[in-house]
Design an enzyme around this catalytic site. Structure first.
Site, PDB file in Angstrom:
ATOM      1  N   PRO A 132      51.125  75.156  95.250  1.00  0.00           N
ATOM      2  CG  PRO A 132      52.115  73.255  94.348  1.00  0.00           C
ATOM      3  CD  PRO A 132      50.783  73.893  94.589  1.00  0.00           C
ATOM      4  CB  CYS A 133      55.034  79.582  95.766  1.00  0.00           C
ATOM      5  SG  CYS A 133      56.571  78.666  95.916  1.00  0.00           S
TER       6      CYS A 133
END
Length: 506
Positions: free
Chosen positions: A106-107
């Site tokens: 996830p960013c």
């Protein structure tokens, strides 16, 4: 005794199917693309409970109930080691099992960890457990170290290349090269590969040095004219990458593939959605608020010939439609919104919708005055009437909050906040005056109609918005599997391939 890499290469040389493990799997967009390309699915690691169950529902639906629940349970990658995970799946020799490792950390994980911390993963594998900044993509590197896949793929947002002026991709590559992998990365857009959505993504591929050969990113299959905003995003991401300076630091970046002779147009929103039945119950007061469960089936729209893309969504191998759609469900909104959706032009964004709402409100005020029911500014009547016509959001601060899709173009990027509101993707058909349904969002991401989503409407929207488009994953997987298997996916070799299985014999 053979090294794990040598063991896997010999197994693949015998014609056995590559075995895939998906980290941060979500509901399974990457998994599905690699499955279609020819991988057997070992399992996935996913923290979200609904996404984890969706992954199991689609890729482990035929295993024993106890094992199914193992696959369906959420898993924290910072709390479960690679060997422990595979043992829970019934794998006896984890180091011999994983040929392909994929995943999209996830960013929010992109903190300025730096080279020293990344090297620490290699030298002190347990370090990530004690660093709250490094709970997401650093464990990915630790799984690589422990499982020694033949090849790997990492997906993420373009900002990984310029996170506060810091190119994290180069540092990830540096660690992977220390583990024996040749790495390359680029930016690609899903619309170039037959997905009816413009979704720009960073893709990194690593291939173990024992494989030999070089991975080549696939050439585009469709010619797409992207809006200026997509080029701007790309330019910001690539700002610190220098490829033409002899004195610049080494980069593993390769330019985005270009196929100048491609004339085939992109898959459009209309091609993706036109065969799905219209939804108008909300305009008749038949749609109640509350959780939307997938317990009502509808059939495809009669009299509409499905496009080539729609036929693919209906007939995707192992995920074929049974002729019914169970998740063609929409969010309940206000009459104010439905009025605006009907009046908006395709391509209109929130500032235009807001301006339109102001005009409709002024027209209503004139009608009220003519009827003798004047609503004056500063009165409760005026405020209530304005509220019924004009949305409350500042048009200067939320330009992309609303958008009515253009039917003859690919959709703009679907975001995870589809789970909270869907105004960014208003249906192009003014007669329906609504936002996307769950199945329509899935279509725009290239999930086939036989793919099931766990939970109710909001969790399903979130899973879809977070996913990697399966068709894009498939395009990336084909050349990677061709390389690691050392044989073509076509002709005699392809005809001898066995059908995909959802669980690997151990």
């Amino acid at each position: 005794m053979l090294r794990p890499i040598e063991y896997k290469l010999r197994r693949l040389a015998r014609g056995e199917r590559p075995r895939l493990l998906d980290l941060f799997s979500g509901c399974g967009g990457l998994t599905l693309g690699f499955h279609r390309a020819g991988c057997d699915v070992i399992g996935g690691v996913e923290f979200d409970e609904h996404a984890a169950r969706s992954h199991a529902l689609n890729f482990h639906r035929d295993v024993a109930p106890d094992l199914f629940e193992v696959h369906a349970s959420p898993k924290d990658i910072t709390a479960i080691g690679a060997h422990e995970l595979l043992h829970s799946f019934g794998v006896k020799k984890p180091e011999h099992e994983v040929d392909i490792l994929v995943g999209g950390p996830p960013c929010p994980a992109f903190t300025r960890v730096g080279r020293a911390k990344l090297r620490e993963v290699h030298e002190h594998p347990e370090a990530f457990r004690h660093d709250p900044r490094a709970k997401l993509y650093l464990p990915y590197l630790e799984y690589v170290r422990r499982l020694q896949p033949v090849a790997l793929l990492m997906e993420n947002v373009p900002d990984i290349l310029n996170f506060g002026g810091h190119n994290l991709a180069e540092e990830v590559c540096e660690v992977l090269e220390g583990l024996g992998y040749h790495c390359t990365y680029t930016l690609i857009n899903s619309a170039n590969y037959g997905v009816p959505q413009m979704r720009e993504r960073f893709i990194l591929v690593g291939v173990h040095e024992r494989v030999g050969g070089t991975y080549a990113f696939p050439l585009p299959e469709r010619r797409v004219e992207f809006p200026p905003g997509y080029q701007g995003t790309r330019d910001v991401a690539l700002k610190h990458i220098v490829t033409d300076d002899l004195f610049a630091a080494k980069t593993r970046f390769v330019p985005t593939p270009v196929a100048s002779r491609i004339r085939r147009p992109p898959v459009t929103v209309r091609e993706a959605l036109a065969d799905l039945p219209p939804i108008t119950g909300h305009l008749e007061g038949k749609l109640r608020r509350g959780a939307r469960r997938f317990d009502e089936a509808v059939t495809y729209q009669s009299g509409v010939e499905p496009s080539e893309y729609a036929r693919l969504m209906r007939t995707w191998p192992s995920f074929e439609s049974d002729g019914y759609i169970w998740d063609h469900t929409i969010r309940s909104l206000s009459d104010r919104d439905y009025r605006l959706f009907r009046a908006m032009e395709c391509g209109d964004d929130y500032p235009k919708a807001y301006s339109l709402a102001e005009r409709l409100f002024e027209k209503r005020l004139v009608q009220e005055t003519r009827s003798g029911r004047s609503a004056l500014p500063g009165t409760d009547e005026y405020d209530e009437l304005r509220k019924a016509y004009v949305p409350p959001y500042d048009p200067g601060k939320f330009p992309n909050k609303w958008r009515k899709m253009e039917p003859d173009m690919p959709a703009r990027t679907l975001m995870a906040h589809l789970g909270k509101d869907s105004y960014s993707h208003i249906h192009y058909d003014s007669e329906q005056a609504r936002v996307l349904s769950v199945r329509e969002a899935a279509r725009l991401q290239s999930f086939p109609d036989g793919f099931k989503f766990s939970g109710t409407m909001n969790p399903a929207f979130r899973q879809i918005g977070n996913a990697v488009p399966p068709l894009m994953a498939y395009a990336l997987a084909v050349p990677l599997l061709t390389l690691v298997e050392g044989r073509s996916h076509s002709g005699v070799a392809a005809s001898q391939r066995t059908e995909p299985s959802s669980v690997v014999a151990v």
